[in-house]
Scaffold this active site. Structure first.
Site, PDB file in Angstrom:
ATOM      1  N   GLY A  55      23.783   8.484  21.991  1.00 16.98           N
ATOM      2  CA  GLY A  55      24.410   9.684  21.447  1.00 16.98           C
ATOM      3  C   GLY A  55      23.518  10.659  20.726  1.00 16.98           C
TER       4      GLY A  55
ATOM      5  N   PRO B  56      20.045   5.120  24.371  1.00 21.65           N
ATOM      6  CA  PRO B  56      19.897   6.554  24.613  1.00 21.65           C
ATOM      7  C   PRO B  56      19.991   6.861  26.106  1.00 21.65           C
ATOM      8  CG  PRO B  56      17.749   5.546  24.265  1.00 21.65           C
ATOM      9  CD  PRO B  56      18.774   4.472  24.016  1.00 21.65           C
ATOM     10  N   GLY B  57      20.712   7.898  26.447  1.00 17.21           N
ATOM     11  CA  GLY B  57      20.784   8.347  27.841  1.00 17.21           C
ATOM     12  C   GLY B  57      20.262   9.764  27.925  1.00 17.21           C
ATOM     13  N   ARG B  58      21.099  10.673  27.410  1.00 11.18           N
ATOM     14  CA  ARG B  58      20.766  12.100  27.402  1.00 11.18           C
ATOM     15  C   ARG B  58      19.361  12.376  26.862  1.00 11.18           C
ATOM     16  NH1 ARG B  58      24.557  15.907  27.115  1.00 11.18           N
ATOM     17  NH2 ARG B  58      26.124  14.440  26.387  1.00 11.18           N
TER      18      ARG B  58
ATOM     19  N   TYR C  72      33.325  20.858  30.060  1.00 11.15           N
ATOM     20  CA  TYR C  72      33.449  21.007  28.610  1.00 11.15           C
ATOM     21  C   TYR C  72      32.569  22.096  28.000  1.00 11.15           C
ATOM     22  CZ  TYR C  72      30.927  16.505  29.530  1.00 11.15           C
ATOM     23  OH  TYR C  72      30.172  15.493  30.060  1.00 11.15           O
TER      24      TYR C  72
ATOM     25  N   CYS D  28      34.770  27.844  45.419  1.00 12.74           N
ATOM     26  CA  CYS D  28      36.047  28.547  45.372  1.00 12.74           C
ATOM     27  C   CYS D  28      36.876  27.982  44.235  1.00 12.74           C
ATOM     28  CB  CYS D  28      36.773  28.394  46.694  1.00 12.74           C
ATOM     29  SG  CYS D  28      35.902  29.246  47.986  1.00 12.74           S
ATOM     30  N   GLU D  29      36.506  28.360  43.042  1.00 10.32           N
ATOM     31  CA  GLU D  29      37.088  27.806  41.827  1.00 10.32           C
ATOM     32  C   GLU D  29      36.645  28.743  40.710  1.00 10.32           C
ATOM     33  OE1 GLU D  29      39.372  25.003  40.250  1.00 10.32           O
ATOM     34  OE2 GLU D  29      38.589  24.539  42.232  1.00 10.32           O
TER      35      GLU D  29
HETATM   36  C1  LIG Z   1      27.284   7.351  27.519  1.00 10.14           C
HETATM   37  C2  LIG Z   1      26.916   6.174  26.731  1.00 10.14           C
HETATM   38  C3  LIG Z   1      25.652   6.088  26.160  1.00 10.14           C
HETATM   39  C4  LIG Z   1      24.644   7.197  26.220  1.00 10.14           C
HETATM   40  O1  LIG Z   1      24.993   8.315  25.474  1.00 10.14           O
HETATM   41  P1  LIG Z   1      23.949   9.534  25.361  1.00 10.14           P
HETATM   42  O2  LIG Z   1      24.678  10.563  24.596  1.00 10.14           O
HETATM   43  O3  LIG Z   1      23.640   9.960  26.749  1.00 10.14           O
HETATM   44  O4  LIG Z   1      22.754   9.024  24.652  1.00 10.14           O
HETATM   45  C5  LIG Z   1      25.313   4.912  25.518  1.00 10.14           C
HETATM   46  N1  LIG Z   1      26.195   3.882  25.429  1.00 10.14           N
HETATM   47  C6  LIG Z   1      27.427   3.947  25.960  1.00 10.14           C
HETATM   48  C7  LIG Z   1      28.331   2.792  25.850  1.00 10.14           C
HETATM   49  C8  LIG Z   1      27.833   5.088  26.613  1.00 10.14           C
HETATM   50  O5  LIG Z   1      29.070   5.153  27.116  1.00 10.14           O
END
Ligand SMILES: *Cc1c(COP(=O)(O)O)cnc(C)c1O
Length: 431
Positions: free
Chosen positions: A248, A291-293, A334, A361-362
């Site tokens: 997050g 971390p993902g994003r 969003y 087309c949206e």
């Molecule tokens: C989506 C998610 C993440 C990653 O969140 P980011 O905002 O991309 O860092 C980590 N853990 C869980 C369980 C998630 O659903």
């Protein structure tokens, strides 16, 4: 510029990792996603280094691969020796195809099917992150059938509102994810899990939301989770060995957002956590973060070719591009912020206010509204910055538009990560 991997060359063209985006668009066509490999590696290394340093041996980041899932990224994750978080058998399959050792994986999701559970167990997934007790029953039953004891952690909702967008908030009591502490259901879940013969409970997980810039919600969540570990130890004698705090961390998409120093962020959180652990007299759990994003977002930009420009007197201006919600549905979903620029004329005056529209087309197929760029000509290259996370992984074939090509940049030049979909790909499952 927004991030240090973005520069402008002598021709006034936008560059990423030193590569001229106009040349890349010419060579590979558009829409095109361009990823800076060094940036992804750097981001992995920041988390890995900071977590080992501040949380101690055994703590590691588990890349939330739903943000960008393809064989390339799992190979990088393997090379950088981090874990992964997966949410489906499809992501698991992709990781296995890339040769990733899934012992270091956390299998998430609020509805793992029996197929998912069996597939995960057969392939040696490290931990299932259990969302509810009916799922736990299935894991126990399938593990018994296979004659194994499956490690799990429980996803709990600590009751935190991180004040981010509602559709990316996940830690509050009323959520489709996890088991609430507040209602007493977490206690029942722990006792029930401990009673299962073919399950080993290794700890707890929480994930409060996404795109969070403030340290406080993370500390609040960690405090509540540590307090819970101490409480449940008192009540049952069970002591958690793993505390997974989810992902997050915020990413800078537009100039008004800060660029977080993730190492410093982790240091501050660790100081707080260490005090809480000492005060609550529990043994130090292994801390995991997901971390993902913040691993992939700022490594990437998307290039489009400008088509029609429309000026509606008294209303607004539209600039249409050759992609849109099929490759980036986030504004439509969003209203996500993005920085848009005219890659071909970075030094020109940004005196044309417009809405950048996709080709579907949206009416909701917009990439961004109220952006200021030089008035573009048909055929010029437009860039949307910071598109590495939740773009390609959310892409669709709406209007039968093929998914874009993804290329990477490294010292030796550009290379293909994902090839462009063909029309034949679009019909390959049609009977
Ligand atoms: C989506 C998610 C993440 C990653 O969140 P980011 O905002 O991309 O860092 C980590 N853990 C869980 C369980 C998630 O659903």
């Amino acid at each position: 510029m927004l991030h240090e991997n973005l520069t402008i060359n002598d021709l006034g063209h936008l560059c990423i990792a030193g590569a001229d985006t106009l040349l890349l668009a010419q060579k590979h066509g558009t829409p095109l996603m361009v990823m800076d490999e060094q940036r992804i590696r750097r981001n992995f290394q920041i988390y890995k280094g900071a977590m080992a340093k501040y949380f101690g041996e055994g703590s590691f980041p588990a890349f939330a691969s739903k943000s960008f899932s393809c064989k390339y990224i799992y190979r990088l994750a393997r090379e950088e020796n981090v874990g992964i978080d997966i949410v489906s058998s499809g992501e698991l399959y992709t990781a296995l195809e890339a040769g990733f050792n899934v012992e270091k994986s956390f299998f998430h999701g609020n509805n793992k099917t029996d197929f998912d559970i069996e597939y995960g167990i057969d392939n040696g997934v490290g931990h299932f992150v259990v969302d509810n007790m009916t799922e736990l029953d299935s894991i126990d039953r399938i593990a018994r059938k296979k004659g194994i004891i499956q490690p799990v952690i429980l996803r709990l909702t600590p009751g935190i509102d991180p004040h981010t967008h509602a559709s990316i908030t996940t830690g509050q009591v009323d959520s489709k994810f996890g088991i609430a502490i507040e209602t007493g259901q977490a206690d029942d879940a722990v006792r029930y899990t401990l009673s299962k013969a073919n399950i080993r409970l290794d700890g707890f997980h929480c994930h409060i939301g996404s795109q969070i810039f403030d340290i406080k919600p993370f500390c609040d969540a960690a405090r509540l989770m540590i307090k819970y570990i101490a409480e449940i130890k008192e009540k049952t004698g069970y002591e958690a060995g793993i505390l997974n705090l989810g992902g997050g961390f915020g990413v800078r998409y537009i100039p008004s957002q800060p660029e977080l120093d993730y190492e410093e962020f982790i240091r501050l959180i660790s100081e707080f956590i260490n005090l809480e652990i000492e005060a609550s007299k529990i043994k130090r759990p292994i801390i995991i973060m997901e971390p993902g994003r913040s691993i992939v977002a700022d490594s990437c930009l998307t290039l489009y070719t400008v088509g029609g420009t429309k000026e509606i007197p008294g209303f607004k201006n539209y600039v249409s591009v050759d992609g849109g919600m099929p490759d980036n549905p986030r504004y439509a979903l969003y209203q996500s912020d993005y920085t848009v620029c005219l890659a071909s004329r970075m030094n020109d005056k940004n005196d044309f206010k417009c809405t950048v529209a996709g080709r579907c087309c949206e009416s909701g197929d917009l990439l961004q509204e109220n952006v200021d760029i030089p008035k573009p000509q048909r055929g010029e290259i437009l860039a949307v910055l910071v598109t590495g996370a939740y773009n390609y992984s959310m892409a669709s074939n709406y209007n039968r538009i093929p998914r874009p090509k993804v290329v990477g940049i490294r010292d030796t030049g550009d290379f293909e990560i994902i090839r462009r979909e063909t029309f034949a790909d679009l019909t390959k499952n049609d009977l």
